[in-house]
Enzyme design. Sequence first.
Site, mmCIF file in Angstrom:
data_model
loop_
_atom_site.group_PDB
_atom_site.id
_atom_site.type_symbol
_atom_site.label_atom_id
_atom_site.label_comp_id
_atom_site.label_asym_id
_atom_site.label_seq_id
_atom_site.Cartn_x
_atom_site.Cartn_y
_atom_site.Cartn_z
ATOM 1 N N THR A 1 63.938 -21.243 -33.904
ATOM 2 C CA THR A 1 63.661 -19.912 -34.524
ATOM 3 C C THR A 1 64.737 -18.959 -34.146
ATOM 4 O OG1 THR A 1 62.213 -18.088 -34.544
ATOM 5 C CG2 THR A 1 62.302 -19.177 -32.555
ATOM 6 N N ASP A 2 65.010 -18.009 -35.392
ATOM 7 C CA ASP A 2 65.831 -16.907 -35.019
ATOM 8 C C ASP A 2 65.620 -15.846 -34.312
ATOM 9 O OD1 ASP A 2 63.873 -15.839 -36.636
ATOM 10 O OD2 ASP A 2 65.378 -14.943 -38.012
ATOM 11 N N GLU A 3 64.189 -15.985 -33.686
ATOM 12 C CA GLU A 3 63.651 -14.863 -32.968
ATOM 13 C C GLU A 3 64.305 -14.988 -31.487
ATOM 14 O OE1 GLU A 3 59.319 -14.333 -33.183
ATOM 15 O OE2 GLU A 3 59.331 -15.198 -35.232
ATOM 16 N N ASN B 1 61.746 -16.354 -40.927
ATOM 17 C CA ASN B 1 60.504 -16.608 -40.987
ATOM 18 C C ASN B 1 60.283 -17.484 -42.404
ATOM 19 O OD1 ASN B 1 60.727 -14.333 -39.699
ATOM 20 N ND2 ASN B 1 58.411 -14.047 -39.801
ATOM 21 N N PHE C 1 52.189 -26.601 -40.229
ATOM 22 C CA PHE C 1 52.806 -25.973 -41.689
ATOM 23 C C PHE C 1 54.338 -26.513 -42.038
ATOM 24 C CE2 PHE C 1 55.504 -21.952 -42.852
ATOM 25 C CZ PHE C 1 55.365 -22.180 -44.278
ATOM 26 N N LYS D 1 61.147 -20.547 -27.046
ATOM 27 C CA LYS D 1 61.930 -21.243 -27.618
ATOM 28 C C LYS D 1 63.343 -20.982 -27.294
ATOM 29 C CE LYS D 1 60.853 -23.029 -31.126
ATOM 30 N NZ LYS D 1 60.409 -24.291 -31.535
ATOM 31 N N TYR E 1 56.682 -16.082 -27.082
ATOM 32 C CA TYR E 1 56.934 -16.868 -27.930
ATOM 33 C C TYR E 1 58.610 -17.247 -27.924
ATOM 34 C CZ TYR E 1 58.253 -19.377 -32.438
ATOM 35 O OH TYR E 1 58.930 -19.985 -33.497
HETATM 36 P P1 NAD Z 1 52.509 -24.436 -36.661
HETATM 37 O O1 NAD Z 1 51.998 -23.817 -35.495
HETATM 38 O O2 NAD Z 1 52.103 -24.440 -37.858
HETATM 39 O O3 NAD Z 1 52.582 -26.215 -36.291
HETATM 40 C C1 NAD Z 1 52.792 -26.584 -34.899
HETATM 41 C C2 NAD Z 1 52.203 -27.993 -34.942
HETATM 42 O O4 NAD Z 1 52.309 -28.585 -33.560
HETATM 43 C C3 NAD Z 1 50.833 -28.229 -34.973
HETATM 44 O O5 NAD Z 1 50.292 -28.969 -35.883
HETATM 45 C C4 NAD Z 1 49.968 -28.231 -33.709
HETATM 46 O O6 NAD Z 1 48.759 -28.975 -33.721
HETATM 47 C C5 NAD Z 1 51.298 -29.254 -32.896
HETATM 48 N N1 NAD Z 1 51.421 -29.032 -31.516
HETATM 49 C C6 NAD Z 1 51.106 -27.870 -30.989
HETATM 50 N N2 NAD Z 1 51.188 -28.216 -29.685
HETATM 51 C C7 NAD Z 1 51.671 -29.362 -29.400
HETATM 52 C C8 NAD Z 1 51.614 -30.302 -28.384
HETATM 53 N N3 NAD Z 1 51.577 -29.812 -27.264
HETATM 54 N N4 NAD Z 1 51.756 -31.719 -28.494
HETATM 55 C C9 NAD Z 1 51.743 -32.207 -29.980
HETATM 56 N N5 NAD Z 1 51.551 -31.379 -30.910
HETATM 57 C C10 NAD Z 1 51.423 -30.012 -30.675
HETATM 58 O O7 NAD Z 1 53.870 -24.345 -36.670
HETATM 59 P P2 NAD Z 1 55.109 -24.152 -37.684
HETATM 60 O O8 NAD Z 1 55.019 -22.836 -38.441
HETATM 61 O O9 NAD Z 1 54.974 -25.300 -38.666
HETATM 62 O O10 NAD Z 1 56.289 -24.349 -36.978
HETATM 63 C C11 NAD Z 1 57.053 -25.712 -36.641
HETATM 64 C C12 NAD Z 1 58.221 -25.507 -35.742
HETATM 65 O O11 NAD Z 1 59.266 -24.584 -36.316
HETATM 66 C C13 NAD Z 1 57.896 -24.626 -34.445
HETATM 67 O O12 NAD Z 1 58.902 -25.523 -33.486
HETATM 68 C C14 NAD Z 1 58.618 -23.138 -34.720
HETATM 69 O O13 NAD Z 1 58.964 -22.752 -33.317
HETATM 70 C C15 NAD Z 1 59.957 -23.256 -35.661
HETATM 71 N N6 NAD Z 1 59.954 -22.372 -36.520
HETATM 72 C C16 NAD Z 1 58.684 -21.882 -37.313
HETATM 73 C C17 NAD Z 1 59.203 -20.709 -38.033
HETATM 74 C C18 NAD Z 1 58.019 -20.036 -39.070
HETATM 75 O O14 NAD Z 1 58.500 -19.332 -39.923
HETATM 76 N N7 NAD Z 1 56.642 -20.810 -39.093
HETATM 77 C C19 NAD Z 1 60.652 -20.135 -38.523
HETATM 78 C C20 NAD Z 1 61.530 -20.883 -37.657
HETATM 79 C C21 NAD Z 1 61.024 -21.885 -36.481
HETATM 80 P P1 TYD Z 2 54.157 -13.028 -38.323
HETATM 81 O O1 TYD Z 2 53.839 -13.726 -39.769
HETATM 82 O O2 TYD Z 2 53.434 -13.243 -37.404
HETATM 83 O O3 TYD Z 2 55.553 -13.660 -38.194
HETATM 84 P P2 TYD Z 2 56.610 -13.180 -36.827
HETATM 85 O O4 TYD Z 2 55.872 -12.548 -35.942
HETATM 86 O O5 TYD Z 2 57.247 -14.423 -36.206
HETATM 87 O O6 TYD Z 2 57.703 -12.581 -37.511
HETATM 88 O O7 TYD Z 2 54.542 -11.675 -38.699
HETATM 89 C C1 TYD Z 2 55.549 -11.220 -39.632
HETATM 90 C C2 TYD Z 2 55.588 -9.609 -39.724
HETATM 91 O O8 TYD Z 2 54.268 -9.144 -40.072
HETATM 92 C C3 TYD Z 2 55.580 -9.044 -37.904
HETATM 93 O O9 TYD Z 2 56.559 -8.076 -38.218
HETATM 94 C C4 TYD Z 2 54.450 -8.576 -37.757
HETATM 95 C C5 TYD Z 2 53.807 -8.370 -39.060
HETATM 96 N N1 TYD Z 2 52.265 -8.485 -39.191
HETATM 97 C C6 TYD Z 2 51.570 -7.276 -39.554
HETATM 98 O O10 TYD Z 2 51.854 -6.091 -39.875
HETATM 99 N N2 TYD Z 2 50.068 -7.676 -39.804
HETATM 100 C C7 TYD Z 2 49.356 -8.791 -39.397
HETATM 101 O O11 TYD Z 2 48.314 -9.151 -39.425
HETATM 102 C C8 TYD Z 2 50.365 -9.987 -39.033
HETATM 103 C C9 TYD Z 2 49.873 -11.292 -38.465
HETATM 104 C C10 TYD Z 2 51.935 -9.728 -38.893
#
Ligand code: NAD
Ligand code: TYD
Length: 365
Positions: free
Chosen positions: A146-148, A200, A25, A175, A171
Amino acid sequence: MTTAPQPPKETRSFQSILVTGGAGFIGSHVIRRLLRTHPNTKVVNLDALTYAGNLANLKDVEDHAHLHFVKGDIQDRALLDKLFEAHGFDAVLHLAAESHVDRSIDEPLAFLETNILGTAALLHAAKESWTRRGCMETALFYHVSTDEVYGSLGQEGLFSETTAYDPRSPYSASKASSDHVVRAYHHTYGLPTVISNCSNNYGSHQFPEKLIPLMIRNIVDGRPLPIYGEGINIRDWLWVEDHAAAMDVILQRGWVGDTYNIGGLNEWRNIDLVHKLIDLVDSRLGRTKGHSLGLITFVKDRAGHDMRYAIDASHLASRLGWKPSVTFEEGLSHTVDWYLENASWMEEVTSGDYQQYYAKHYDKR
Ligand code: NAD
Ligand code: TYD
């Protein structure tokens, strides 16, 4: 060995960047941006194409002359050495990770392996290559986190860069561990690193296991909208393009050894956000107001569900001048439109194993 974070002598530009997780993503948005804002830089996307990685996310740039795709695992040390040798990376933008909290509850080991050991393997490959090539002064290892890692807030307060780590899910623990290993490589070996911790993200191309795309898909299809617990947990939402812009600024001007929190001061209770999505989708589809409200289904809460995340991004704003470019209304409206216009993308990414995951995960709640 190292002291306080140091600013770069000048705005950085790179010859060759290794982006990990670029088919996911956030990674796909970053790649699109880098190709635009760094027109002379080679971008190599290393991605294992797990369930979350999809080359359809990069369809519009797949033929770009400066973009190269390598299918592979970040834990494969021989592959990493080969890629550093072949492409002479002077920057790593590390996003590859297992990223979904619910999956980390079911399969924690996969998270510890990819997120901790994979990050360690990358750090090691960068250290070896940059030491051998004598480019520690100009290179940069940027770790996306991540902020988590900071844990869970009550009703008051914000996470800042000095908030103590307190991860609660497999998770976030994985991280947090990877952040520590990054800092260890910086302090011990002088590896030029920078870390950002973001709230997020939402936007196009997000795998529909995460709250926003999952809800949009289910509202469209008339499926139940599963709200964990009472729906009162709070998340701080940032448009993914604004995250990508922040990453670009940090790549170019981030201080070596520094940490930047990224967020949009945009807190929503899950239940209120789902109401907003119902209004938006129903109105786009010409349905009467409130048409899909009856789909809301309160289900068993997530184990160890963090109550609230909220980010203080003032350090990034004051040091590097970044701020979000869109309001939540604009970003969410754009996002809903994208999912409605890209039903074939949704079909493609949900056609495989995801169907079994969905049935198993939501049926047991
Ligand atoms: P995502 O799950 O959409 O994408 C992760 C990608 O990593 C995928 O393309 C997957 O194929 C690849 N991948 C997984 N394991 C792998 C491996 N062993 N070797 C090579 N590639 C691998 O995740 P995202 O939401 O795009 O998040 C990207 C980064 O940003 C992550 O490090 C996540 O912790 C961080 N992040 C995400 C969010 C969020 O809200 N989505 C917020 C803060 C930080
Ligand atoms: P998520 O998108 O999984 O992100 P994160 O857990 O990393 O914050 O979830 C966002 C919020 O939505 C979290 O409080 C969990 C809640 N949630 C639901 O209530 N129902 C769902 O089906 C999912 C996937 C998440």
